[in-house]
Design a protein around this motif. Sequence first.
Motif, short mmCIF file in Angstrom:
data_model
loop_
_atom_site.label_atom_id
_atom_site.label_comp_id
_atom_site.label_asym_id
_atom_site.label_seq_id
_atom_site.Cartn_x
_atom_site.Cartn_y
_atom_site.Cartn_z
N ALA A 113 33.99 30.87 52.20
CA ALA A 113 34.63 29.66 52.71
C ALA A 113 33.65 28.77 53.46
CB ALA A 113 35.79 30.03 53.63
N ASP A 114 33.84 27.48 53.29
CA ASP A 114 33.18 26.51 54.14
C ASP A 114 34.21 25.43 54.48
OD1 ASP A 114 33.14 24.67 51.98
OD2 ASP A 114 31.11 25.20 51.43
N HIS A 115 33.77 24.38 55.10
CA HIS A 115 34.70 23.35 55.54
C HIS A 115 35.42 22.66 54.39
CE1 HIS A 115 33.47 23.62 59.74
NE2 HIS A 115 32.23 23.71 59.31
N ASP A 116 34.80 22.64 53.21
CA ASP A 116 35.32 21.85 52.09
C ASP A 116 36.00 22.65 50.98
OD1 ASP A 116 34.27 19.57 53.32
OD2 ASP A 116 32.32 19.90 52.37
N ARG A 117 35.85 23.99 50.98
CA ARG A 117 36.40 24.76 49.86
C ARG A 117 36.39 26.25 50.17
NH1 ARG A 117 31.21 24.50 45.78
NH2 ARG A 117 29.75 25.02 47.41
N VAL A 118 37.12 26.97 49.32
CA VAL A 118 37.10 28.43 49.34
C VAL A 118 36.85 28.87 47.91
CG1 VAL A 118 38.45 30.53 49.72
CG2 VAL A 118 38.69 28.59 51.30
N ILE A 119 35.83 29.70 47.74
CA ILE A 119 35.48 30.21 46.41
C ILE A 119 35.80 31.69 46.39
CG2 ILE A 119 33.58 30.66 44.82
CD1 ILE A 119 32.19 28.19 46.07
N GLU A 120 36.54 32.12 45.36
CA GLU A 120 36.81 33.55 45.21
C GLU A 120 35.73 34.16 44.34
OE1 GLU A 120 40.78 34.98 44.74
OE2 GLU A 120 41.59 33.09 45.49
N TYR A 121 35.23 35.30 44.77
CA TYR A 121 34.17 36.00 44.06
C TYR A 121 34.67 37.39 43.67
CZ TYR A 121 30.01 38.52 42.93
OH TYR A 121 29.11 39.29 42.25
N PRO A 122 34.37 37.87 42.50
CA PRO A 122 33.70 37.17 41.42
C PRO A 122 34.70 36.38 40.60
CG PRO A 122 34.02 39.46 40.80
CD PRO A 122 34.58 39.29 42.19
N ASN A 123 34.28 35.24 40.07
CA ASN A 123 35.14 34.55 39.12
C ASN A 123 34.97 35.24 37.76
OD1 ASN A 123 32.85 33.47 37.73
ND2 ASN A 123 32.80 31.71 39.09
N ASP A 124 35.71 34.79 36.76
CA ASP A 124 35.68 35.47 35.46
C ASP A 124 34.27 35.52 34.86
OD1 ASP A 124 38.38 35.94 35.59
OD2 ASP A 124 38.93 34.22 34.36
N TYR A 125 33.52 34.43 34.97
CA TYR A 125 32.17 34.40 34.43
C TYR A 125 31.28 35.42 35.13
CZ TYR A 125 27.45 32.87 33.40
OH TYR A 125 26.13 32.84 33.02
N GLU A 126 31.31 35.41 36.47
CA GLU A 126 30.48 36.35 37.24
C GLU A 126 30.88 37.78 36.96
OE1 GLU A 126 31.63 34.49 40.79
OE2 GLU A 126 29.74 33.40 41.05
N TYR A 127 32.18 38.02 36.81
CA TYR A 127 32.67 39.36 36.52
C TYR A 127 32.10 39.85 35.19
CZ TYR A 127 36.08 43.17 36.39
OH TYR A 127 36.67 44.40 36.36
N ASP A 128 32.24 39.01 34.15
CA ASP A 128 31.72 39.38 32.83
C ASP A 128 30.21 39.57 32.86
OD1 ASP A 128 34.28 39.24 31.83
OD2 ASP A 128 34.01 37.27 30.90
N GLU A 129 29.51 38.69 33.59
CA GLU A 129 28.06 38.79 33.68
C GLU A 129 27.65 40.11 34.35
OE1 GLU A 129 25.28 36.42 36.46
OE2 GLU A 129 25.39 35.27 34.59
N ARG A 130 28.36 40.48 35.41
CA ARG A 130 28.02 41.73 36.09
C ARG A 130 28.33 42.94 35.21
NH1 ARG A 130 29.92 42.29 42.15
NH2 ARG A 130 29.12 44.37 41.70
N VAL A 131 29.41 42.89 34.45
CA VAL A 131 29.73 44.01 33.55
C VAL A 131 28.60 44.18 32.55
CG1 VAL A 131 31.25 44.76 31.69
CG2 VAL A 131 32.23 43.93 33.82
#
Length: 162
Positions: A113-131
């Motif tokens: 999180a920062d002042h402008d957004r919240v990013i959930e990790y891992p997103n689908d791309y990052e999940y697939d990349e890590r697999v």
Amino acid sequence: MTKRLTPKQLQKALRKHRFPADDGWTMTTPTASAIAVTNGSESFNIEMILDQQRAGRVDQLCTALGRLLLTMRDHEPTITWAVAAPHTDAWLETFEKIPLRVLATFRLALMLADHDRVIEYPNDYEYDERVLLDDEDLSDLVLPSDIDDELDALLDGDMNNH
């Protein structure tokens, strides 16, 4: 990447960008480092990490995960457990240390999180990349362990019917 967030600013960012009241989310603060949000059918118990100091990031993450583990109950299938930290490259690298199997098994969400957004990790791309990169076999988390026997029985049944 972002200025240091106070506990109130992190809560505000989560409320505004991920759990808005307009969407039916309500937020409570059971402890200084935790928030609970719910919208009736879905709930999140979130441990917040606020310190952006380089030293001790893994220890801070372990402490937050430990606090979550101590509050987990089997009878709460609609709850997702989460850790929220400031959105920095260093915290992303720290989150990447958690195996995907752990994230899936414990219904664990990671939020940057920062002042402008919240990013959930891992997103689908990052999940697939890590697999692919880490070569983690997660098929048993999706398919039951006896799926081969079930498929054989299904195919044998279909063959006998034709």
